[in-house]
Design a protein around this motif. Structure first.
Motif, mmCIF file in Angstrom:
data_model
loop_
_atom_site.group_PDB
_atom_site.id
_atom_site.type_symbol
_atom_site.label_atom_id
_atom_site.label_comp_id
_atom_site.label_asym_id
_atom_site.label_seq_id
_atom_site.Cartn_x
_atom_site.Cartn_y
_atom_site.Cartn_z
ATOM 1 N N ILE A 38 0.865 -1.180 0.000
ATOM 2 C CA ILE A 38 0.000 0.000 0.000
ATOM 3 C C ILE A 38 0.897 1.224 0.000
ATOM 4 O O ILE A 38 1.834 1.308 0.789
ATOM 5 N N HIS A 39 0.618 2.140 -0.930
ATOM 6 C CA HIS A 39 1.475 3.307 -1.141
ATOM 7 C C HIS A 39 0.697 4.603 -0.921
ATOM 8 O O HIS A 39 -0.470 4.699 -1.309
ATOM 9 N N HIS A 40 1.374 5.569 -0.354
ATOM 10 C CA HIS A 40 0.859 6.935 -0.279
ATOM 11 C C HIS A 40 1.275 7.591 -1.594
ATOM 12 O O HIS A 40 2.452 7.646 -1.923
ATOM 13 N N ILE A 41 0.301 8.039 -2.370
ATOM 14 C CA ILE A 41 0.574 8.659 -3.666
ATOM 15 C C ILE A 41 -0.075 10.037 -3.698
ATOM 16 O O ILE A 41 -0.681 10.472 -2.724
ATOM 17 N N GLY A 42 0.035 10.695 -4.826
ATOM 18 C CA GLY A 42 -0.588 12.000 -4.979
ATOM 19 C C GLY A 42 0.205 13.082 -4.265
ATOM 20 O O GLY A 42 1.236 12.842 -3.647
ATOM 21 N N SER A 43 -0.300 14.281 -4.348
ATOM 22 C CA SER A 43 0.433 15.440 -3.842
ATOM 23 C C SER A 43 0.675 15.417 -2.344
ATOM 24 O O SER A 43 1.684 15.925 -1.872
ATOM 25 N N MET A 72 -4.334 7.075 -1.710
ATOM 26 C CA MET A 72 -3.700 5.814 -1.335
ATOM 27 C C MET A 72 -3.819 4.836 -2.500
ATOM 28 O O MET A 72 -4.821 4.849 -3.209
ATOM 29 N N MET A 73 -2.793 3.991 -2.636
ATOM 30 C CA MET A 73 -2.824 3.003 -3.705
ATOM 31 C C MET A 73 -2.497 1.618 -3.148
ATOM 32 O O MET A 73 -1.339 1.224 -3.081
ATOM 33 N N ARG A 90 -9.048 -0.726 -12.399
ATOM 34 C CA ARG A 90 -8.868 -0.059 -11.115
ATOM 35 C C ARG A 90 -10.159 -0.210 -10.328
ATOM 36 O O ARG A 90 -11.240 -0.318 -10.907
ATOM 37 N N ARG A 91 -10.049 -0.180 -9.007
ATOM 38 C CA ARG A 91 -11.214 -0.026 -8.146
ATOM 39 C C ARG A 91 -10.967 1.241 -7.343
ATOM 40 O O ARG A 91 -9.925 1.386 -6.706
ATOM 41 N N TYR A 92 -11.940 2.148 -7.403
ATOM 42 C CA TYR A 92 -11.784 3.469 -6.801
ATOM 43 C C TYR A 92 -12.801 3.640 -5.683
ATOM 44 O O TYR A 92 -13.982 3.329 -5.845
ATOM 45 N N PHE A 93 -12.331 4.131 -4.549
ATOM 46 C CA PHE A 93 -13.172 4.408 -3.393
ATOM 47 C C PHE A 93 -12.847 5.814 -2.893
ATOM 48 O O PHE A 93 -11.694 6.251 -2.971
ATOM 49 N N ARG A 94 -13.845 6.487 -2.363
ATOM 50 C CA ARG A 94 -13.562 7.777 -1.733
ATOM 51 C C ARG A 94 -14.296 7.855 -0.407
ATOM 52 O O ARG A 94 -15.355 7.265 -0.216
ATOM 53 N N LYS A 95 -13.702 8.591 0.505
ATOM 54 C CA LYS A 95 -14.262 8.788 1.838
ATOM 55 C C LYS A 95 -14.655 10.249 1.958
ATOM 56 O O LYS A 95 -13.847 11.140 1.681
ATOM 57 N N GLU A 146 -4.138 -3.976 -9.488
ATOM 58 C CA GLU A 146 -3.548 -5.303 -9.392
ATOM 59 C C GLU A 146 -2.047 -5.215 -9.620
ATOM 60 O O GLU A 146 -1.566 -4.404 -10.419
ATOM 61 N N GLU A 147 -1.327 -6.054 -8.924
ATOM 62 C CA GLU A 147 0.118 -6.149 -9.096
ATOM 63 C C GLU A 147 0.440 -6.339 -10.579
ATOM 64 O O GLU A 147 -0.203 -7.133 -11.262
ATOM 65 N N GLY A 148 1.394 -5.579 -11.096
ATOM 66 C CA GLY A 148 1.771 -5.677 -12.501
ATOM 67 C C GLY A 148 1.061 -4.680 -13.408
ATOM 68 O O GLY A 148 1.448 -4.511 -14.564
ATOM 69 N N ASN A 149 0.032 -4.004 -12.913
ATOM 70 C CA ASN A 149 -0.668 -2.999 -13.716
ATOM 71 C C ASN A 149 0.276 -1.813 -13.947
ATOM 72 O O ASN A 149 0.879 -1.308 -13.005
ATOM 73 N N PRO A 150 0.414 -1.340 -15.199
ATOM 74 C CA PRO A 150 1.319 -0.219 -15.481
ATOM 75 C C PRO A 150 0.958 1.070 -14.729
ATOM 76 O O PRO A 150 1.811 1.933 -14.528
ATOM 77 N N ASP A 151 -0.294 1.203 -14.300
ATOM 78 C CA ASP A 151 -0.675 2.399 -13.544
ATOM 79 C C ASP A 151 0.013 2.456 -12.185
ATOM 80 O O ASP A 151 0.193 3.542 -11.631
ATOM 81 N N VAL A 152 0.415 1.311 -11.654
ATOM 82 C CA VAL A 152 1.159 1.312 -10.389
ATOM 83 C C VAL A 152 2.474 2.056 -10.591
ATOM 84 O O VAL A 152 2.818 2.957 -9.823
ATOM 85 N N ILE A 153 3.195 1.708 -11.644
ATOM 86 C CA ILE A 153 4.484 2.364 -11.935
ATOM 87 C C ILE A 153 4.267 3.844 -12.239
ATOM 88 O O ILE A 153 5.030 4.692 -11.789
ATOM 89 N N ARG A 154 3.221 4.157 -12.986
ATOM 90 C CA ARG A 154 2.943 5.559 -13.337
ATOM 91 C C ARG A 154 2.784 6.404 -12.066
ATOM 92 O O ARG A 154 3.372 7.479 -11.952
ATOM 93 N N HIS A 155 2.011 5.913 -11.108
ATOM 94 C CA HIS A 155 1.799 6.665 -9.872
ATOM 95 C C HIS A 155 3.071 6.768 -9.031
ATOM 96 O O HIS A 155 3.382 7.845 -8.507
#
Length: 174
Positions: free
Chosen positions: A35-40, A54-55, A87-92, A105-114
């Motif tokens: 689990i990664h802290h991403i974004g600004s 969060m990712m 992707r599965r997106y949730f907001r609080k 999912e592990e291996g998705n290129p969006d993980v590397i992008r973020h």
């Protein structure tokens, strides 16, 4: 229309991430790879909307759907892929959003992008500062227009993501 609020970096964001990450680790358990802290809010010194991004990276994205009720019990609203395939997106928080969760999912290129974008901004303070200045300028120009704010950042983000991903791959052997 949601108000555009960009504020100075807060060290409190890291604590909020850790607190929420602990809840998601307990929820996803064996499904969770990382689990990664991403974004600004994950970039020290960067002005940001005060929303923690969060990712969680999981073994199988399809199995995340079974966690919907448990995510709702934690105060999240599930919005499915929400414009990004696999992707599965949730907001609080509805009126005042506090956390966005982008599950891949592990291996998705969006993980590397973020991760590349985050790490690039962490590594190059001049780029971070340029981005912060752009965000503050756009928030002042579009205080009541979230779409205008987002569109104003679009080209800068696309180009920086391209550079960041290239840099990340070169430096991480990806």
């Amino acid at each position: 229309m949601r108000k555009v609020e960009v504020v100075k970096y807060s060290p409190e964001w890291k604590r909020k991430f850790e607190e929420e990450a602990g809840k998601l680790r307990r929820l996803f358990e064996e499904e969770l790879v990382a689990i990664h802290h991403i974004g600004s809010t994950s970039v020290e010194g960067l002005a940001a909307k005060p929303i923690i991004d969060m990712m969680p990276v999981v073994r199988d994205i399809e199995r995340v759907d079974a966690y919907m009720e448990r995510m709702e019990a934690l105060g999240y609203r599930g919005l499915g892929e929400y414009g990004i395939p696999k992707r599965r997106y949730f907001r609080k928080g509805e009126e005042e959003r506090t956390v966005h969760v982008h599950v891949f999912e592990e291996g998705n290129p969006d993980v590397i992008r973020h991760l590349a974008f985050r790490d690039y901004l962490r590594t190059f303070p001049d780029v971070r500062d340029d981005y912060g200045a752009l965000k503050l300028q756009l928030a002042a120009q579009h205080p009541e227009d979230m779409e205008g704010y987002i569109q104003g950042k679009h080209n800068w983000i696309i180009e920086t993501e391209r550079l960041a991903t290239q840099w990340y791959k070169e430096n991480h052997g990806v």
